[in-house]
Write an enzyme that holds these catalytic residues in place. Structure first.
Site, mmCIF file in Angstrom:
data_model
loop_
_atom_site.group_PDB
_atom_site.id
_atom_site.type_symbol
_atom_site.label_atom_id
_atom_site.label_comp_id
_atom_site.label_asym_id
_atom_site.label_seq_id
_atom_site.Cartn_x
_atom_site.Cartn_y
_atom_site.Cartn_z
ATOM 1 N N GLY A 63 0.769 -1.007 -0.036
ATOM 2 C CA GLY A 63 0.117 -0.085 0.080
ATOM 3 C C GLY A 63 0.862 1.201 -0.179
ATOM 4 O O GLY A 63 2.069 1.245 0.296
ATOM 5 N N CYS A 90 5.150 -6.442 1.910
ATOM 6 C CA CYS A 90 5.523 -4.994 1.969
ATOM 7 C C CYS A 90 4.678 -4.281 2.915
ATOM 8 O O CYS A 90 5.020 -4.478 4.272
ATOM 9 C CB CYS A 90 5.332 -4.473 0.522
ATOM 10 S SG CYS A 90 6.195 -3.087 0.032
ATOM 11 N N TYR A 91 3.727 -3.454 2.565
ATOM 12 C CA TYR A 91 3.089 -2.646 3.534
ATOM 13 C C TYR A 91 2.529 -3.550 4.632
ATOM 14 O O TYR A 91 2.331 -3.368 5.806
ATOM 15 C CB TYR A 91 1.835 -1.952 3.048
ATOM 16 C CG TYR A 91 1.119 -1.004 4.136
ATOM 17 C CD1 TYR A 91 1.533 0.421 4.300
ATOM 18 C CD2 TYR A 91 0.262 -1.643 5.111
ATOM 19 C CE1 TYR A 91 0.907 1.022 5.301
ATOM 20 C CE2 TYR A 91 -0.526 -0.870 5.951
ATOM 21 C CZ TYR A 91 -0.193 0.697 5.982
ATOM 22 O OH TYR A 91 -0.691 1.155 6.907
ATOM 23 N N HIS A 177 7.595 -7.964 -3.719
ATOM 24 C CA HIS A 177 6.170 -8.230 -4.072
ATOM 25 C C HIS A 177 6.134 -9.675 -4.866
ATOM 26 O O HIS A 177 6.396 -9.691 -6.305
ATOM 27 C CB HIS A 177 5.715 -7.289 -5.245
ATOM 28 C CG HIS A 177 5.276 -5.844 -4.332
ATOM 29 N ND1 HIS A 177 4.211 -5.575 -4.012
ATOM 30 C CD2 HIS A 177 6.048 -4.857 -4.036
ATOM 31 C CE1 HIS A 177 3.992 -4.425 -3.381
ATOM 32 N NE2 HIS A 177 5.293 -3.899 -3.051
ATOM 33 N N GLU A 179 3.682 -11.014 -6.354
ATOM 34 C CA GLU A 179 2.619 -10.980 -7.198
ATOM 35 C C GLU A 179 2.843 -10.443 -8.552
ATOM 36 O O GLU A 179 2.180 -10.743 -9.751
ATOM 37 C CB GLU A 179 1.339 -10.453 -6.593
ATOM 38 C CG GLU A 179 1.547 -8.806 -6.584
ATOM 39 C CD GLU A 179 2.123 -8.472 -5.221
ATOM 40 O OE1 GLU A 179 2.996 -9.147 -4.572
ATOM 41 O OE2 GLU A 179 1.823 -7.173 -5.015
ATOM 42 N N ASP A 236 -19.427 -11.543 -22.363
ATOM 43 C CA ASP A 236 -19.865 -11.305 -21.109
ATOM 44 C C ASP A 236 -21.264 -11.726 -21.163
ATOM 45 O O ASP A 236 -21.814 -12.423 -20.365
ATOM 46 C CB ASP A 236 -19.398 -10.012 -20.559
ATOM 47 C CG ASP A 236 -18.253 -9.710 -20.494
ATOM 48 O OD1 ASP A 236 -17.070 -10.714 -20.674
ATOM 49 O OD2 ASP A 236 -17.480 -8.571 -20.234
ATOM 50 N N LYS A 382 -11.799 -11.833 -16.781
ATOM 51 C CA LYS A 382 -12.109 -12.174 -18.132
ATOM 52 C C LYS A 382 -11.672 -13.472 -18.744
ATOM 53 O O LYS A 382 -12.435 -14.085 -19.454
ATOM 54 C CB LYS A 382 -11.459 -11.001 -18.833
ATOM 55 C CG LYS A 382 -12.060 -10.915 -20.790
ATOM 56 C CD LYS A 382 -13.311 -10.055 -20.576
ATOM 57 C CE LYS A 382 -13.684 -10.136 -22.003
ATOM 58 N NZ LYS A 382 -14.766 -9.240 -22.050
#
Ligand code: GLN
Length: 526
Positions: A63, A90-91, A177, A179, A236, A382
């Protein structure tokens, strides 16, 4: 969704991702789902007592704040009472340190970019299969001492507390990170956490989702209520409509509003593919005259969009009122193809002055029609929707279709939208897309279309002087539609398309190719 209905997070083992506002937070959720562990993101301010389901583990994201700042967001301490594994990124790690001794302060230098991870405790379950990997850093604050009860499990050149672990409990903090794809073994780390440490079952597959979701829709709608929804021919709405049909059959009513600015033969194609092919209970409403009459004389793009949006609501409501539910029951629900990124956008943590933005695709429809919303795709990204579509028997071609804007060809005919102008733009677009498919390029391009520019230009055809308009071709490559680059076609391809359009479409004297990226240009011309 009604609380009596089982939430997806109650059916699948779920990792709770608490979002502290990092630009990467949603990627944590994506990565976990890539190895079939279901994950759901909620704002960091989520009260654990109000959760309604028990997570298999909790990940606290990064963050932009500093944990020691007065207005910094903090986690509900009840997460520690859940007695499940916790990972702070991290944060999130700094938050763990703040709670356990407050040893966090500004570092001497910011650290942004790659660093090498030195694993100190190779036996830590968090680092199995990892060593000396490249990790991505993005922070200015750092730990200045060990949180109480923790030990160091990894370091980096600039971070002596690059990885920490609680000595007794499965609580971990990492400064980098995992991710982002720049962290070379980030996914392995997340998998170690979710699968090995949290023991989450890897059963999040679209095959399993279909069953759960059909059951959930049936419970929510009940045995007699009817559902209505708009379809557009896009991915969609088609997937959502097919799922509803699988769940409640004829009690789902799909409406396609032909607004006169759809693609060439689109209404007929949708009727054939969705109605006959997929067995969806579909009504096609020809409202082309109504839309085109309202668009007469309008050249301002924003006005065009508004007119089309408002007319759509009007026509949809009128047609909905005509539908006579078989069981005599009222239509009670409105289907909407909301996807997870829209949900994330509306719930993500925006800071101490948190603004929760609700997503309104339907404008006034819900209020006017007193309908409840049903959103069967709201947990899905998606790519998951596409996979689901293929499992439901929707053709590969439709599932991988390029996006098409709501106001359709009206914003691809620059200036005034008339029947004649729409016909020219449609034909040109059709030829262009046909050639793209023939050349095997359709799936390499994210979006392609033709625009009609109301500019006259001189040409010569069969010794005759012509004085006609211009078609601009656009094709872009992008991963997120936030930024985009134009597609580098071969010259021969462009030559062929240009020649076909000028020869086959009356009213066109010239073809150009748009070589502007986004930014500074947008994808659409209007
Ligand atoms: N704002 C904190 C810092 O600068 C955390 C950054 C992050 O989570 N990416 O260290």
């Amino acid at each position: 969704m009604s609380s009596s209905v089982e939430q997806v997070s109650n059916v699948f083992d779920t990792i709770l991702v608490l979002d502290f506002g990092s630009q990467y937070s949603h990627l944590i959720t994506r990565r976990l789902r890539e190895f079939n562990v279901y994950a759901e993101m909620l704002p960091c301010t989520q009260k654990i007592s109000e959760l309604g389901w028990k997570p298999a583990g909790v990940i606290m994201s990064g963050g932009p704040y500093s944990v020691y700042a007065e207005d910094a967001p903090h986690v509900d301490l009840d997460i520690f009472k859940l007695d499940v594994p916790i990972l702070g990124i991290c944060y999130g790690m700094q938050e763990l340190a703040w709670i356990n001794g407050k040893q966090v302060a500004r570092g001497e230098k910011r650290e942004y970019g790659p660093a090498t991870l030195n694993v100190k405790d190779a036996s830590s379950p968090l680092f199995q299969g990892m060593n000396h990997s490249r990790v991505w850093m993005s922070h200015g604050d750092k730990l200045h001492g060990l949180p109480t009860g923790f030990e160091v499990i990894a370091t980096s050149d600039n971070s002596p507390y690059c990885g920490v672990a609680h000595k007794e409990k499965p609580i971990y903090g990492i400064q980098f990170h995992p991710e982002v794809t720049h962290s070379s073994q980030g996914k392995t780390l997340l998998k170690n956490f979710a699968v090995n440490i949290c023991k989450a079952t890897q059963n999040w597959t679209m095959e399993n989702f279909i069953d759960t979701e059909i059951k959930r829709i049936r419970e929510l709608v009940g045995p007699t209520a009817e559902v209505i929804g708009a379809v557009s021919g896009g991915v969609d709405s088609t997937v959502a409509a097919k799922l509803m049909t699988e769940a409640i059959g004829e009690r789902f009513h799909a409406i396609l509003v032909d607004n006169g600015v759809l693609r060439l033969n689109e209404a007929a194609n949708v009727k054939q593919i969705l109605g006959e092919g997929l067995g969806i209970n579909l009504t096609v409403v020809d409202a082309a005259d109504e839309f085109l009459d309202k668009l007469k004389g309008v050249t301002d793009p924003e006005k065009k969009r508004k007119i089309i949006g408002n007319t759509f609501i009007h026509v949809f409501e009128r047609e909905a009122a005509k539908i006579q539910p078989k069981g005599g029951d009222e239509i009670e629900f409105l289907l909407q193809g909301t996807l997870y990124p829209d949900v994330i956008e509306s719930i993500s943590f925006k800071g101490p002055s948190q603004t929760i933005k609700t997503h309104h695709n339907v404008g006034g429809l819900l209020d006017d029609m007193k309908l409840k919303l049903i959103e069967p795709l709201r947990e899905l990204f998606k790519d998951e929707v596409r996979h689901l579509g293929e499992l439901l028997g929707i053709s590969h071609e439709l599932v991988w279709r390029h996006p098409f804007p709501g106001p359709g060809i009206a914003i691809r005919v620059l200036g005034e939208v008339t029947r004649e102008q729409v016909a020219i733009a449609r034909k040109a677009d059709h030829i262009y897309i046909e050639e793209i498919r023939k050349a095997g390029l359709y799936n390499k391009i994210s979006q392609a279309f033709a625009c009609l520019l109301p500019v006259k230009s001189v040409g010569v055809m069969g010794d005759q002087r012509t004085y006609e308009q211009v078609i601009a071709l656009r094709a872009i490559e992008t991963t997120d539609f936030m930024t985009a680059d134009w597609f580098p076609f071969e010259h021969d391809f462009l030559k062929k398309v240009a020649s076909r359009i000028v020869n086959e479409v009356d009213g066109v004297a010239r073809v150009t190719y748009d070589i502007t990226s986004k930014p500074p240009a947008t994808v659409e011309w209007e």
